[in-house]
Design an enzyme around this catalytic site. Structure first.
Site, short mmCIF file in Angstrom:
data_model
loop_
_atom_site.label_atom_id
_atom_site.label_comp_id
_atom_site.label_asym_id
_atom_site.label_seq_id
_atom_site.Cartn_x
_atom_site.Cartn_y
_atom_site.Cartn_z
N GLN A 228 0.83 -1.21 0.00
CA GLN A 228 0.00 0.00 0.00
C GLN A 228 0.86 1.26 0.00
O GLN A 228 0.33 2.36 -0.06
CB GLN A 228 -0.90 0.02 1.24
CG GLN A 228 -1.97 -1.05 1.24
CD GLN A 228 -2.86 -1.02 2.46
OE1 GLN A 228 -3.01 -2.02 3.12
NE2 GLN A 228 -3.48 0.11 2.75
N ARG A 375 -8.98 -0.18 7.55
CA ARG A 375 -9.95 0.74 6.93
C ARG A 375 -10.33 1.85 7.91
O ARG A 375 -11.51 2.12 8.16
CB ARG A 375 -11.18 -0.02 6.46
CG ARG A 375 -11.92 0.76 5.37
CD ARG A 375 -12.87 -0.09 4.60
NE ARG A 375 -13.46 0.72 3.52
CZ ARG A 375 -14.17 0.24 2.54
NH1 ARG A 375 -14.39 -1.04 2.44
NH2 ARG A 375 -14.66 1.03 1.62
N CYS A 376 -9.30 2.46 8.48
CA CYS A 376 -9.55 3.56 9.40
C CYS A 376 -8.29 4.37 9.54
O CYS A 376 -7.23 3.96 9.12
CB CYS A 376 -10.00 3.05 10.76
SG CYS A 376 -8.67 2.78 11.93
N GLU A 749 -13.18 5.27 4.48
CA GLU A 749 -13.21 4.55 5.75
C GLU A 749 -14.41 4.90 6.61
O GLU A 749 -14.72 4.17 7.55
CB GLU A 749 -11.94 4.85 6.51
CG GLU A 749 -10.76 4.44 5.69
CD GLU A 749 -9.47 4.95 6.24
OE1 GLU A 749 -8.44 4.46 5.78
OE2 GLU A 749 -9.49 5.81 7.11
#
Ligand code: CDP
Length: 795
Positions: A228, A375-376, A749
């Site tokens: 990522q 996802r935050c 998110e």
């Protein structure tokens, strides 16, 4: 200079600019089977790596015998810590200044930890070889919870560290303790609740892996990596391996989901790279599913106590929280280095609170390391859960409507920019507007009535209504406060317009399914008046793309999206100068029209040029005052983060006989500032809500008392499927970010962060009349049934 895109119009001018639901360009290759993922890469002479893992959670290694593995036909090498030590690669730094064994040298610290690696001609042979590696373990007592790990007689996990006498890692706190204590002492009402945010695992469809290829002719290594953050990984690869950075090329091809799981560097990458250098052949390593769940970066695992102090009419005066954090066997949290508890300190949420104080203790345990931002934005999920759960607890205590209590405490639109009690600078917001919209969409009053009716009739199925009015903080940097392993968190864009009027945009972030190839092209289309079809977006190759910090924490739009807009505006400025030359006018007389996308002489709209015509001139008739060509680069260090928000309303039906929970309604109103692509946003919201349901209802990485990971595969770690997902009703409001060049905030998110408390609040709400104030996640039917029984509501 024309004020940027207009949030009200959002028309995109028909060229696929801001606000148009352009179909995702990348989907053509994905839905026709032409995606190119790491495991699709095959190189001539490529070898395969299989990792030998410990069956024990805590064990000293007396001896590793590799001789029988080496006898397997096709096995080329078997590596142990000793072999790696010869290349100074036996250990590697984590992103939080700890040191993790690449292959275990002395003592295993969690189940499935990497002990040896077998390199073979194919994957099956590598697996056969791995089964033949004989390891003599002396099993030790493990400790798997943070609470047990901090007991005085707990086994010491990190005995290799000189100053480590127990399993305590660090203490952290934020806010004004004294002022907060005073507020609590003087308060009419205080409430307290203990809650666990269970250990989760981001579960991208594609597991982690790499293909490493050392070229002895160029002294250069190319690593195709499930990354990522390719650039940051290149720097770290170079630092760990000693190979100069310009001789390291990281390529992130198509990535099948990341969710934070592909931010850290894992031992498998290092082993495969070392093997490729030593053997001078390409080496592939690809995890299996259980390896991914059991060993790579987990998320959450916070035990939290929340407290609120309020007046009798529900005005929240203070928030207090204390957290016990399980960090696993190494401190390998993936978050900006100056934030040991991530952005958890945004726990005052959407509310105007006088005083706040939070403290946290982190502990080592015999479980896999991690603490990734699933996802935050770095623990914002835990913070949102805490405050949104506590507001519901307070509403119950005061017998107030949970919508009304939120309304009384929201930070008001005119208070922005707003500095919170824990030091965050919120950019913009209109929380009541989003809540009102959600209440209307959900037909709130009707369900409150239905809830009352069912209680009165002693019905078999109870109705519960849950609200979450969350605020996120996304878009890390700025660089002065946010860095990963010392590298400041800016991002970048490089736009090159070709002589025939089409363009290539290269960015420092890396899509893992979010649609950047479409939405980032839309920003260029908007800012240069080009057609979105004429813009190609490239990313994920450190040899060609500008340096960036990567995609996680919803930072792509806030940071690289901003860089893209600024680079496009730089190109526009140069285009103006070229237009002036072509149209024989002074540069200050050239105007750009966002609607038509054309450059024209002020007061003479028919004396105009398109960007395509200007591109031709840039290469064929450039003014002497300008260099030829039409391109620009921008490295964007954001002045602040962005604060997307939303209100979610969940209506559930709870079966008193079975503990089953059915979703009656699921309403999500989001505000991510100016919207680039409504269709992509809708997709992001749907995916994130599904993950929120997984969190609230099903997912949990569990361990038994021996440290066996009992939730380490998809038979035991339950992901939601289409069967568990209800119909989502989405809505939006638009409150632009005042400091972002196109007024956008992140969005990817929000649904994962915002939805778990709404779901839990709904289930609690169904039993609240019987005194229930909390139900732990995941709310499996047996757990819900137990809570029903405790409240005397079971059938
Ligand atoms: O960093 P990441 O891409 O995961 O998250 P994001 O910046 O929130 O963006 C997710 C997707 O939604 C990207 O394709 C964005 O361009 C898109 N988006 C949008 O269309 N409008 C916004 N205001 C924010 C994001």
């Amino acid at each position: 200079e024309d004020g940027g895109p207009d949030p009200e119009k959002h028309c995109g001018h028909g060229r696929g600019g801001m606000g148009e639901g352009v179909k995702r360009k990348e989907d053509k290759r994905f839905i026709t089977g032409r995606g190119n993922y790491v495991d699709d890469i095959k190189k001539p002479g490529m070898l395969h790596c299989e990792i030998v893992r410990s069956p024990h959670a805590h064990a000293r290694i007396n001896e590793i015998d590799t001789s029988r593995a080496m006898e397997v036909d096709g096995v080329v090498a078997v590596l142990t810590a000793e072999d790696l030590a010869a290349h100074e690669l036996a250990t590697m730094p984590t992103l939080m200044d700890d040191t993790q064994d690449v292959l275990v040298n002395d003592k295993v610290k969690f189940q499935s930890q990497e002990v040896a690696a077998v390199i073979a001609e194919d994957r099956y042979v590598a697996k056969d070889g791995a089964e033949k590696v004989a390891v003599d373990y002396e099993v030790l007592d493990p400790v798997v919870t943070a609470e047990d790990a901090l007991e005085a007689d707990a086994p010491l996990i990190r005995d290799e560290l000189d100053d480590q006498e127990d399993n305590h890692i660090f203490d952290w706190d934020v806010g004004d303790k004294e002022a907060t204590d005073k507020v609590f002492e003087a308060a009419d009402v205080t409430v307290s609740e203990q809650m666990e945010y269970q250990r989760l695992h981001p579960a991208p469809i594609e597991t982690c892996g790499c293909v490493t290829d050392w070229d002895p002719g160029k002294d250069k290594i190319t690593v195709h990596l499930t990354s990522q953050a390719p650039h940051a990984h290149r720097t770290l690869f170079s630092q760990v391996s000693g190979i100069p950075e310009h001789k390291v090329r990281i390529v992130s091809p198509d990535i099948g989901g990341g969710f934070g799981n592909k931010v850290p560097i894992y031992p498998g990458y290092v082993v495969a790279a070392a093997a490729s250098v030593v053997l001078e052949r390409p080496v592939k390593w690809m995890e299996e599913r259980s390896e991914n769940i059991q060993t790579t970066g987990f998320a959450r695992d916070y035990d939290m106590t929340g407290e609120l102090a309020a007046t009798e009419d529900g005005i929240i005066k203070g928030v207090r929280t204390d957290v016990l954090a399980n960090h696993g066997a190494y401190n390998a949290v993936a978050q900006p280095s100056k934030f040991p508890a991530g952005f958890f300190n945004i726990f005052t949420g959407s509310y105007d609170v006088e005083a706040a104080y939070g403290s946290l203790t982190a502990a080592f345990t015999n479980t896999a390391p991690g603490g990734v931002a699933y996802r935050c934005s770095f623990r914002v999920t835990e913070a949102v859960y805490l405050i949104e759960r506590m507001v519901k607890v307070l509403a119950q205590e005061l017998d107030m409507d949970p919508a009304e209590i939120r309304r009384r405490n929201f930070i008001q639109p005119e208070q922005f920019p707003y500095e919170s009690a824990t030091g965050w600078n919120y950019d913009s917001g209109d929380y009541e507007k989003a809540l009102d919209k959600a209440l209307e969409m959900a037909d709130y009053d009707h369900y409150r009535e239905e809830q009352r009716r069912r209680i009165e009739n002693d019905a078999d199925k109870l109705i519960g209504i849950g609200i979450s009015s969350f605020t996120e903080v996304v878009g890390a940097g700025p660089g002065k406060s946010c860095d990963i392993a010392g590298i400041e968190m800016f991002d970048s864009a490089d736009i090159r317009v070709n002589p025939t009027g089409n363009a290539v945009l290269r960015v420092g972030v890396q899509t893992q399914g979010q649609g950047h190839e479409t939405t980032f092209a839309q920003i260029v289309a908007e800012e240069l008046g080009m057609d979105v079809e004429n813009i190609t977006v490239e990313h994920g190759d450190t040899d060609t793309d500008p340096y960036g910090l990567g995609t996680y924490g919803s930072r792509s739009t806030p940071v690289a999206g901003a860089a893209t807009a600024v680079a496009a505006r730089k190109v526009r400025d140069k285009a103006k100068s070229i237009a002036a030359n072509e149209l024989e006018a002074a540069e200050e007389d050239i105007e750009w029209d966002r609607g038509s996308g054309e450059f024209h002489v002020a007061g003479a709209p028919d004396r105009s040029l398109t960007i395509t015509e200007i591109a031709a001139s840039a290469y064929m008739n450039h003014p002497g005052s300008e260099e030829p060509g039409l391109e620009a680069v921008n490295y964007y260090d954001p002045p602040e983060m962005t604060y997307p928000f939303g209100s979610y309303i969940v209506v559930v039906e709870v079966d008193r006989e079975t503990g089953e929970v059915d979703f009656e309604r699921f309403v999500a109103v989001d505000d991510c500032g100016n919207r680039i692509n409504p269709m992509v946003i809708e997709g992001q919201i749907h995916g994130g809500l599904a993950q929120g349901i997984g969190t609230a209802m099903m997912e949990h990485v569990t361990y038994d008392e021996n440290g066996n990971c009992t939730g380490g595969d998809f038979m035991n770690y339950l992901l939601p499927t289409a069967n568990e997902i209800p119909n989502f009703e989405t809505g939006y409001t638009v409150t632009p970010s005042p400091h972002h060049p196109i007024g956008a905030k992140g969005v990817g998110e929000s649904p994962t962060v915002g939805s778990p408390p709404a779901i839990v609040n709904a289930v609690v709400d169904a039993m609240a009349h019987a005194g229930t104030t909390h139900v732990e996640m995941p709310m499996t039917p047996d757990r819900v049934w137990e809570n029903l029984a405790e409240a005397g509501l079971e059938r």
